[in-house]
Scaffold this motif. Sequence first.
Motif, PDB file in Angstrom:
ATOM      1  N   ASN A  94       6.643  11.936  -7.433  1.00  0.00           N
ATOM      2  CA  ASN A  94       6.658  10.766  -8.310  1.00  0.00           C
ATOM      3  C   ASN A  94       6.905   9.521  -7.451  1.00  0.00           C
ATOM      4  O   ASN A  94       7.955   8.914  -7.520  1.00  0.00           O
ATOM      5  N   TYR A  95       5.905   9.182  -6.637  1.00  0.00           N
ATOM      6  CA  TYR A  95       6.112   8.116  -5.662  1.00  0.00           C
ATOM      7  C   TYR A  95       5.621   6.751  -6.145  1.00  0.00           C
ATOM      8  O   TYR A  95       5.589   5.788  -5.378  1.00  0.00           O
ATOM      9  N   LEU A  96       5.232   6.624  -7.404  1.00  0.00           N
ATOM     10  CA  LEU A  96       4.771   5.336  -7.924  1.00  0.00           C
ATOM     11  C   LEU A  96       5.901   4.561  -8.593  1.00  0.00           C
ATOM     12  O   LEU A  96       5.662   3.509  -9.187  1.00  0.00           O
ATOM     13  N   THR A  97       7.115   5.064  -8.501  1.00  0.00           N
ATOM     14  CA  THR A  97       8.263   4.370  -9.081  1.00  0.00           C
ATOM     15  C   THR A  97       9.233   4.003  -7.960  1.00  0.00           C
ATOM     16  O   THR A  97       8.964   4.229  -6.783  1.00  0.00           O
ATOM     17  N   ASP A  98      10.385   3.456  -8.350  1.00  0.00           N
ATOM     18  CA  ASP A  98      11.398   3.098  -7.353  1.00  0.00           C
ATOM     19  C   ASP A  98      12.400   4.220  -7.132  1.00  0.00           C
ATOM     20  O   ASP A  98      13.454   4.024  -6.541  1.00  0.00           O
ATOM     21  N   GLU A  99      12.040   5.423  -7.615  1.00  0.00           N
ATOM     22  CA  GLU A  99      12.915   6.578  -7.441  1.00  0.00           C
ATOM     23  C   GLU A  99      12.445   7.429  -6.257  1.00  0.00           C
ATOM     24  O   GLU A  99      11.293   7.385  -5.859  1.00  0.00           O
ATOM     25  N   ASN A 100      13.358   8.231  -5.719  1.00  0.00           N
ATOM     26  CA  ASN A 100      13.061   9.221  -4.686  1.00  0.00           C
ATOM     27  C   ASN A 100      12.371   8.646  -3.446  1.00  0.00           C
ATOM     28  O   ASN A 100      11.315   9.124  -3.038  1.00  0.00           O
ATOM     29  N   PRO A 101      12.946   7.618  -2.824  1.00  0.00           N
ATOM     30  CA  PRO A 101      12.361   7.143  -1.568  1.00  0.00           C
ATOM     31  C   PRO A 101      12.609   8.165  -0.450  1.00  0.00           C
ATOM     32  O   PRO A 101      13.518   8.998  -0.530  1.00  0.00           O
ATOM     33  N   ILE A 102      11.784   8.113   0.600  1.00  0.00           N
ATOM     34  CA  ILE A 102      11.966   8.975   1.770  1.00  0.00           C
ATOM     35  C   ILE A 102      12.145   8.101   3.000  1.00  0.00           C
ATOM     36  O   ILE A 102      11.854   6.897   2.978  1.00  0.00           O
ATOM     37  N   SER A 103      12.622   8.688   4.070  1.00  0.00           N
ATOM     38  CA  SER A 103      12.817   7.945   5.312  1.00  0.00           C
ATOM     39  C   SER A 103      11.470   7.712   5.996  1.00  0.00           C
ATOM     40  O   SER A 103      10.609   8.598   6.022  1.00  0.00           O
ATOM     41  N   VAL A 152      10.674   4.375   2.203  1.00  0.00           N
ATOM     42  CA  VAL A 152       9.274   4.225   1.805  1.00  0.00           C
ATOM     43  C   VAL A 152       8.928   5.279   0.760  1.00  0.00           C
ATOM     44  O   VAL A 152       9.719   6.197   0.487  1.00  0.00           O
ATOM     45  N   SER A 153       7.731   5.156   0.199  1.00  0.00           N
ATOM     46  CA  SER A 153       7.281   6.131  -0.802  1.00  0.00           C
ATOM     47  C   SER A 153       6.586   7.323  -0.171  1.00  0.00           C
ATOM     48  O   SER A 153       6.685   8.448  -0.660  1.00  0.00           O
ATOM     49  N   ALA A 154       5.854   7.078   0.923  1.00  0.00           N
ATOM     50  CA  ALA A 154       5.058   8.140   1.540  1.00  0.00           C
ATOM     51  C   ALA A 154       4.837   7.824   3.016  1.00  0.00           C
ATOM     52  O   ALA A 154       4.934   6.667   3.444  1.00  0.00           O
ATOM     53  N   ILE A 155       4.543   8.862   3.761  1.00  0.00           N
ATOM     54  CA  ILE A 155       4.099   8.726   5.149  1.00  0.00           C
ATOM     55  C   ILE A 155       2.667   9.234   5.193  1.00  0.00           C
ATOM     56  O   ILE A 155       2.389  10.378   4.802  1.00  0.00           O
ATOM     57  N   GLU A 156       1.758   8.386   5.648  1.00  0.00           N
ATOM     58  CA  GLU A 156       0.335   8.719   5.608  1.00  0.00           C
ATOM     59  C   GLU A 156      -0.196   8.984   7.016  1.00  0.00           C
ATOM     60  O   GLU A 156       0.038   8.201   7.938  1.00  0.00           O
ATOM     61  N   VAL A 157      -0.918  10.077   7.149  1.00  0.00           N
ATOM     62  CA  VAL A 157      -1.486  10.493   8.430  1.00  0.00           C
ATOM     63  C   VAL A 157      -2.996  10.302   8.373  1.00  0.00           C
ATOM     64  O   VAL A 157      -3.663  10.808   7.461  1.00  0.00           O
ATOM     65  N   THR A 158      -3.524   9.550   9.344  1.00  0.00           N
ATOM     66  CA  THR A 158      -4.963   9.334   9.447  1.00  0.00           C
ATOM     67  C   THR A 158      -5.503  10.146  10.616  1.00  0.00           C
ATOM     68  O   THR A 158      -4.958  10.103  11.715  1.00  0.00           O
ATOM     69  N   LEU A 159      -6.580  10.887  10.375  1.00  0.00           N
ATOM     70  CA  LEU A 159      -7.172  11.744  11.390  1.00  0.00           C
ATOM     71  C   LEU A 159      -8.341  11.035  12.079  1.00  0.00           C
ATOM     72  O   LEU A 159      -8.901  10.064  11.561  1.00  0.00           O
ATOM     73  N   ASP A 160      -8.710  11.534  13.249  1.00  0.00           N
ATOM     74  CA  ASP A 160      -9.905  11.047  13.931  1.00  0.00           C
ATOM     75  C   ASP A 160     -11.139  11.396  13.105  1.00  0.00           C
ATOM     76  O   ASP A 160     -11.135  12.352  12.315  1.00  0.00           O
ATOM     77  N   ILE A 190      -0.159   7.303  12.210  1.00  0.00           N
ATOM     78  CA  ILE A 190       0.825   7.614  11.175  1.00  0.00           C
ATOM     79  C   ILE A 190       1.414   6.301  10.680  1.00  0.00           C
ATOM     80  O   ILE A 190       1.872   5.480  11.486  1.00  0.00           O
ATOM     81  N   GLU A 191       1.378   6.091   9.376  1.00  0.00           N
ATOM     82  CA  GLU A 191       1.837   4.818   8.825  1.00  0.00           C
ATOM     83  C   GLU A 191       2.618   5.051   7.542  1.00  0.00           C
ATOM     84  O   GLU A 191       2.162   5.777   6.656  1.00  0.00           O
ATOM     85  N   PRO A 192       3.791   4.445   7.407  1.00  0.00           N
ATOM     86  CA  PRO A 192       4.533   4.550   6.144  1.00  0.00           C
ATOM     87  C   PRO A 192       3.907   3.636   5.091  1.00  0.00           C
ATOM     88  O   PRO A 192       3.203   2.665   5.428  1.00  0.00           O
ATOM     89  N   ALA A 193       4.166   3.930   3.845  1.00  0.00           N
ATOM     90  CA  ALA A 193       3.620   3.113   2.758  1.00  0.00           C
ATOM     91  C   ALA A 193       4.585   3.124   1.583  1.00  0.00           C
ATOM     92  O   ALA A 193       5.299   4.098   1.354  1.00  0.00           O
ATOM     93  N   VAL A 194       4.589   2.007   0.862  1.00  0.00           N
ATOM     94  CA  VAL A 194       5.388   1.891  -0.360  1.00  0.00           C
ATOM     95  C   VAL A 194       4.428   1.687  -1.527  1.00  0.00           C
ATOM     96  O   VAL A 194       3.589   0.773  -1.494  1.00  0.00           O
ATOM     97  N   TYR A 195       4.519   2.543  -2.524  1.00  0.00           N
ATOM     98  CA  TYR A 195       3.667   2.463  -3.709  1.00  0.00           C
ATOM     99  C   TYR A 195       4.509   2.056  -4.914  1.00  0.00           C
ATOM    100  O   TYR A 195       5.685   2.401  -5.018  1.00  0.00           O
ATOM    101  N   ARG A 196       3.868   1.348  -5.824  1.00  0.00           N
ATOM    102  CA  ARG A 196       4.546   1.009  -7.088  1.00  0.00           C
ATOM    103  C   ARG A 196       3.485   0.678  -8.135  1.00  0.00           C
ATOM    104  O   ARG A 196       2.570  -0.128  -7.877  1.00  0.00           O
ATOM    105  N   ALA A 197       3.589   1.307  -9.279  1.00  0.00           N
ATOM    106  CA  ALA A 197       2.676   1.015 -10.385  1.00  0.00           C
ATOM    107  C   ALA A 197       3.091  -0.276 -11.062  1.00  0.00           C
ATOM    108  O   ALA A 197       4.286  -0.550 -11.220  1.00  0.00           O
ATOM    109  N   GLY A 198       2.128  -1.091 -11.437  1.00  0.00           N
ATOM    110  CA  GLY A 198       2.414  -2.366 -12.086  1.00  0.00           C
ATOM    111  C   GLY A 198       1.395  -2.693 -13.152  1.00  0.00           C
ATOM    112  O   GLY A 198       0.319  -2.084 -13.221  1.00  0.00           O
ATOM    113  N   ILE A 199       1.730  -3.654 -13.984  1.00  0.00           N
ATOM    114  CA  ILE A 199       0.833  -4.121 -15.047  1.00  0.00           C
ATOM    115  C   ILE A 199       0.600  -5.614 -14.841  1.00  0.00           C
ATOM    116  O   ILE A 199       1.546  -6.415 -14.846  1.00  0.00           O
TER     117      ILE A 199
END
Length: 388
Positions: free
Chosen positions: A62-71, A192-200, A89-98
């Motif tokens: 449930n990474y689209l809210t302000d709950e459960n952040p990770i390092s 952050v909300s997620a850690i994203e890994v980009t491949l070659d 490798i890049e961290p990212a912060v997600y949040r749903a909005g209206i």
Amino acid sequence: MDASRFIARKLRFKGKIAMVSVAISSFVMILAVSVSAGYRQEIRRGVSAVSGDIQLTSYTRNYLTDENPISSHPSFLEDIMSVKGVNKIEPAVYRAGIIKNRDEIHGVVFKGIPSYSDTVSLGVSIPQRLSDLMGLEPGSDMLTYFVGEKVKARRFRVSSIYEGILDSEQNLTVYASMSDLQRLNEWDSCQVSAIEVTLDDEFRQAAMIEAKNSEIGTLALLNADEEDEPLVSTSVVDNYSQLFDWLNLIDSNVLLILVLMTVVGGFNMVSGLLILLFRNISTIGILKSMGMADRAIGKLFLRVSSDLVLKGMAAGNVLALAFCLIQGATHFIKLNPENYFVSYVPVALDVPMILIADVIAYVAIMLLLLLPSMFISKVDPARTVRSA
């Protein structure tokens, strides 16, 4: 000099229609291969830009809210970076909005990443689709509400508009500064909300992505310290399975086109070779009466046909490559992005696939041409020479 080669030079193939058919078939085949490769490249690049190829998130997902952040810097990050094929490798912060603009409202997903920075406070980059829906332009204020334990409102400033590949009315991503979203969530700079890994690029096949996802997920599980929160890894293939199914469907259609065009070109060449044989039936009779074997005569006519097939394929290849270069530079053929995800026909010159398609088509056509060459054994030299 080989006698069949000498005689072949003296024969004239009258089947210009067959040659044009081979050229058109080759043109369509190369175009199909290039468009398929272009779609794969653009879609996979667009998906990777949205969420990375592999995401590490909290087990709650449930990474689209302000709950459960990770390092943003777990202890196993260096182990993941050392995996073959990992590009970034890049961290990212997600949040749903209206978003609310006048009487219009629309739900979006905000994504904050370190690589996005803006000189304007609370500056954002929005997709073209959102701009069209909400009437937002660069410089516009964008009032946004975030729902959680309490409703928060922020007034962002639209800094730029980008052309999103995967954006639909149900899937719109707004890019913002990661620090802005961290402040919104009341997080510190390491949450952050997620850690994203980009491949070659060469590792962006569906099977390879799944294999790397399994490898990275195992590393995150086995190499985590006691202070690290448990994370789960998901691949872009899982998150956008419908897109990869669509790409597989395109590849199936391309295979069907390759087979169809090879058959069309082959049977046109068969009819052309039959015409050549009938027009030179007296020549066949003379050659047989002089002691030339059926196999040698067949080789003679196949050599003439082979030259024509190669010329037709060369013409089709040149036209297709010229078309791809023009389309790649100008994007003059447009598409509806609502149906095709991109606003133009993407092309990419996949040279190995083009060469493979050419070789297979040439071999298949030449095998088909063995059928009319059997006609030579039925020719009676006494009758054909006498009638000539």
